[in-house]
Design a protein around this motif. Structure first.
Motif, PDB file in Angstrom:
ATOM      1  N   MET A  33      -4.086  -3.511  -9.069  1.00 27.94           N
ATOM      2  CA  MET A  33      -3.888  -4.925  -8.054  1.00 27.94           C
ATOM      3  C   MET A  33      -4.731  -5.953  -8.338  1.00 27.94           C
ATOM      4  O   MET A  33      -5.977  -5.771  -8.627  1.00 27.94           O
ATOM      5  N   SER A  34      -4.140  -7.261  -8.428  1.00 24.92           N
ATOM      6  CA  SER A  34      -4.794  -8.227  -8.129  1.00 24.92           C
ATOM      7  C   SER A  34      -4.302  -9.129  -7.125  1.00 24.92           C
ATOM      8  O   SER A  34      -3.208  -8.913  -6.300  1.00 24.92           O
ATOM      9  N   ALA A  35      -5.685  -9.561  -6.187  1.00 27.26           N
ATOM     10  CA  ALA A  35      -5.166 -10.346  -5.051  1.00 27.26           C
ATOM     11  C   ALA A  35      -6.101 -11.522  -4.712  1.00 27.26           C
ATOM     12  O   ALA A  35      -7.009 -11.444  -4.317  1.00 27.26           O
ATOM     13  N   ASP A  47     -11.828 -15.955  -4.906  1.00 33.96           N
ATOM     14  CA  ASP A  47     -11.839 -15.330  -5.959  1.00 33.96           C
ATOM     15  C   ASP A  47     -10.944 -14.071  -5.597  1.00 33.96           C
ATOM     16  O   ASP A  47     -10.313 -14.071  -4.474  1.00 33.96           O
ATOM     17  N   ASP A  48     -10.437 -13.561  -6.596  1.00 32.67           N
ATOM     18  CA  ASP A  48      -9.728 -12.262  -6.350  1.00 32.67           C
ATOM     19  C   ASP A  48     -10.499 -11.251  -6.014  1.00 32.67           C
ATOM     20  O   ASP A  48     -11.601 -10.862  -6.605  1.00 32.67           O
ATOM     21  N   ILE A  49     -10.063 -10.615  -4.837  1.00 30.24           N
ATOM     22  CA  ILE A  49     -10.849  -9.525  -4.166  1.00 30.24           C
ATOM     23  C   ILE A  49     -10.872  -8.388  -4.813  1.00 30.24           C
ATOM     24  O   ILE A  49     -11.674  -7.485  -4.511  1.00 30.24           O
ATOM     25  N   PHE A  50     -10.041  -8.270  -5.809  1.00 34.06           N
ATOM     26  CA  PHE A  50     -10.129  -7.050  -6.639  1.00 34.06           C
ATOM     27  C   PHE A  50     -10.562  -7.138  -8.055  1.00 34.06           C
ATOM     28  O   PHE A  50     -10.477  -6.400  -9.112  1.00 34.06           O
ATOM     29  N   SER A  51     -11.390  -8.269  -8.266  1.00 32.56           N
ATOM     30  CA  SER A  51     -11.838  -8.624  -9.733  1.00 32.56           C
ATOM     31  C   SER A  51     -12.621  -7.335 -10.321  1.00 32.56           C
ATOM     32  O   SER A  51     -12.647  -7.199 -11.491  1.00 32.56           O
ATOM     33  N   GLN A  52     -13.536  -6.859  -9.457  1.00 30.83           N
ATOM     34  CA  GLN A  52     -14.149  -5.749 -10.002  1.00 30.83           C
ATOM     35  C   GLN A  52     -13.500  -4.641 -10.676  1.00 30.83           C
ATOM     36  O   GLN A  52     -13.712  -3.811 -11.527  1.00 30.83           O
ATOM     37  N   ILE A  70      -1.432  -5.824 -14.762  1.00 29.26           N
ATOM     38  CA  ILE A  70      -2.247  -6.543 -13.483  1.00 29.26           C
ATOM     39  C   ILE A  70      -1.035  -6.779 -12.664  1.00 29.26           C
ATOM     40  O   ILE A  70      -0.370  -7.873 -12.922  1.00 29.26           O
ATOM     41  N   ILE A  71      -1.059  -6.465 -11.669  1.00 32.54           N
ATOM     42  CA  ILE A  71      -0.025  -6.687 -10.535  1.00 32.54           C
ATOM     43  C   ILE A  71      -0.562  -7.760  -9.570  1.00 32.54           C
ATOM     44  O   ILE A  71      -1.384  -7.216  -8.672  1.00 32.54           O
ATOM     45  N   ASN A  72      -0.150  -9.091  -9.275  1.00 28.47           N
ATOM     46  CA  ASN A  72      -0.590 -10.126  -8.405  1.00 28.47           C
ATOM     47  C   ASN A  72       0.215  -9.748  -7.019  1.00 28.47           C
ATOM     48  O   ASN A  72       1.292  -9.945  -7.116  1.00 28.47           O
ATOM     49  N   ILE A  73      -0.644  -9.334  -6.216  1.00 26.54           N
ATOM     50  CA  ILE A  73       0.102  -8.944  -4.809  1.00 26.54           C
ATOM     51  C   ILE A  73      -0.922  -9.835  -3.633  1.00 26.54           C
ATOM     52  O   ILE A  73      -0.801  -9.286  -2.469  1.00 26.54           O
ATOM     53  N   GLY A  74      -1.544 -10.775  -4.044  1.00 24.68           N
ATOM     54  CA  GLY A  74      -2.188 -11.648  -3.091  1.00 24.68           C
ATOM     55  C   GLY A  74      -1.769 -12.028  -1.655  1.00 24.68           C
ATOM     56  O   GLY A  74      -2.008 -11.595  -0.665  1.00 24.68           O
ATOM     57  N   LYS A  75      -0.682 -12.681  -1.877  1.00 28.92           N
ATOM     58  CA  LYS A  75       0.123 -12.885  -0.586  1.00 28.92           C
ATOM     59  C   LYS A  75       0.748 -11.800   0.287  1.00 28.92           C
ATOM     60  O   LYS A  75       0.505 -11.766   1.477  1.00 28.92           O
ATOM     61  N   VAL A 100      -1.987   1.387   6.356  1.00 25.71           N
ATOM     62  CA  VAL A 100      -0.872   0.410   6.321  1.00 25.71           C
ATOM     63  C   VAL A 100      -0.803   0.166   4.757  1.00 25.71           C
ATOM     64  O   VAL A 100       0.428   0.171   3.939  1.00 25.71           O
ATOM     65  N   CYS A 101      -1.928   0.175   3.936  1.00 22.67           N
ATOM     66  CA  CYS A 101      -1.801  -0.352   2.469  1.00 22.67           C
ATOM     67  C   CYS A 101      -1.184   0.916   1.482  1.00 22.67           C
ATOM     68  O   CYS A 101      -0.340   0.481   0.805  1.00 22.67           O
ATOM     69  N   ASN A 102      -1.415   2.230   1.853  1.00 21.51           N
ATOM     70  CA  ASN A 102      -0.798   3.107   1.216  1.00 21.51           C
ATOM     71  C   ASN A 102       0.722   3.179   1.104  1.00 21.51           C
ATOM     72  O   ASN A 102       1.268   2.949   0.005  1.00 21.51           O
ATOM     73  N   PRO A 103       1.361   3.335   2.171  1.00 23.68           N
ATOM     74  CA  PRO A 103       2.926   3.451   2.267  1.00 23.68           C
ATOM     75  C   PRO A 103       3.450   1.833   1.783  1.00 23.68           C
ATOM     76  O   PRO A 103       4.662   1.890   1.225  1.00 23.68           O
ATOM     77  N   GLU A 104       3.054   0.892   2.344  1.00 23.00           N
ATOM     78  CA  GLU A 104       3.571  -0.500   2.140  1.00 23.00           C
ATOM     79  C   GLU A 104       3.132  -1.118   0.746  1.00 23.00           C
ATOM     80  O   GLU A 104       3.817  -2.143   0.300  1.00 23.00           O
ATOM     81  N   ILE A 105       1.762  -0.913   0.172  1.00 23.08           N
ATOM     82  CA  ILE A 105       1.504  -1.633  -0.796  1.00 23.08           C
ATOM     83  C   ILE A 105       1.522  -0.651  -2.090  1.00 23.08           C
ATOM     84  O   ILE A 105       2.351  -1.072  -3.019  1.00 23.08           O
TER      85      ILE A 105
END
Length: 360
Positions: A33-35, A47-52, A70-75, A100-105
């Motif tokens: 994930m990229s966000a 910045d991307d919160i998943f950069s590390q 790398i999947i951009n899911i920022g929005k 919430v993140c597990n089933p929906e993201i």
């Protein structure tokens, strides 16, 4: 050859899960994930919160020689996970963003990308297990605790459904953490000595995150549980039921958060710790993985926090997709917003979001 997409964070568990899938003969590719958050969230990070995570995942991909997307899911991450996280704190509840993140993201957006790229299955590094149906079309997929109960992460997965479980593989669910570290070391993964994170993935310090996201938080009164005003709090968003630290009021005995009233922006505290114990709760937003047969079972065990032992309880279905739970003993600091998750032995039956606790 079956094709498997792995949710690859670059951490030790997802990295080892990837290696195990390759050893089992699967055609594996990684999804990371990229966000980079929308402008509405510029106070949090530009910045991307998943950069590390992205950089760590790239190292694993280079070692194993697999495809990587790398999947951009920022929005979507902002609209679904962060908005939920902040809204729950604004209403005096204690959220668990993984729920919430597990089933929906992960099992939502990432699983759709997995299928788009030709995956037959979707894998993660969660410590949990899945038991396939014995009779196709009759029995259902069962979600089980990890073999190592100490590492078990099934609590975070109670909102998954049958369709999602049918596509899921948990490669490390049978292993201990020591075994996972041994495999990581064998592959020379840079994460083999990585310490388990206790933080949410998008905020190393949740208080700082909330201050950045909501700079206009209002202070308010702190009352003793009987109604006397004792002082002022810095914002209800920084408190949870049972909390002791951060109250900062001189008192003859330790004080604990007893109640959070978002309507009056007030915190109620007490020095009587027995007031924090209740033997019943109501939860809503129910998901039952195996369906209504759950209510025909005896000796249901319930967890009300991730790192606690389950307590035996009695279950009663209420109207409006709610469940009432009565425990055999009182539990300390049951927090609205957290999950009540139901187990029968090692099998996760379902769960719901706690809305209140009380005594019966």
């Amino acid at each position: 050859m079956k094709r498997v997409a792995i949710a690859l964070s670059g951490g030790i568990d997802s990295s080892v899960a990837t290696a195990l899938l390759l050893e089992q003969g699967y055609n594996v590719f990684g999804l990371t994930m990229s966000a980079k958050l929308p402008r509405d969230y510029k106070n949090i990070s530009s910045d991307d919160i998943f950069s590390q995570s992205i950089e760590s995942a790239k190292k694993i991909v280079n070692i194993l020689g697999i495809e990587h997307y790398i999947i951009n899911i920022g929005k979507e991450f902002a609209d679904i996970v962060i908005k939920y996280f902040l809204n729950e704190y604004n209403h005096g509840r204690t959220p668990n963003p993984c729920i919430v993140c597990n089933p929906e993201i992960k099992w939502g957006i990432l699983l759709r990308y997995a299928k788009k790229f030709g995956a037959n299955y979707f894998a993660t590094g969660h410590y949990a297990r899945i038991e396939k149906p014995q009779c196709t079309g009759i029995d259902k997929y069962k979600l089980l605790k990890a073999r190592s109960h100490y590492q078990d992460q099934s609590y975070m997965l109670w909102r998954l459904n049958q369709e999602q479980l049918a596509k899921t593989i948990f490669p490390v669910g049978e292993l201990t953490k020591d075994k996972v570290r041994h495999i990581a070391k064998k592959y020379h993964f840079p994460t083999h000595e990585q310490v388990d994170s206790q933080e949410i993935c998008f905020a190393q310090d949740y208080s700082s995150f909330i201050k950045q996201a909501m700079p206009d938080i209002k202070k308010g009164p702190i009352f003793y549980h009987t109604g006397e005003k004792l002082g002022e709090h810095q914002g209800i968003q920084f408190y949870t039921i049972g909390q002791r630290k951060g109250i900062n009021i001189p008192f003859s005995k330790p004080l604990y958060v007893y109640k959070i009233d978002c309507n009056s922006n007030a915190i109620y505290v007490t020095d009587k710790e027995d007031l924090l114990y209740h033997n019943a709760l109501i939860c809503d937003d129910i998901n039952l993985i195996i369906g209504d047969s759950f209510f025909e079972m005896d000796d249901i065990n319930i967890k009300v926090r991730y790192r606690t032992l389950p307590i035996t309880g009695k279950i009663c279905m209420l109207s409006g997709n709610r469940i009432e739970v009565e425990f055999i003993t009182s539990i300390r600091a049951i927090s609205p917003g957290q999950s009540a998750v139901f187990y029968k032995d090692d099998e996760l039956i379902g769960g719901g979001i706690i809305i209140k606790s009380f005594d019966k």
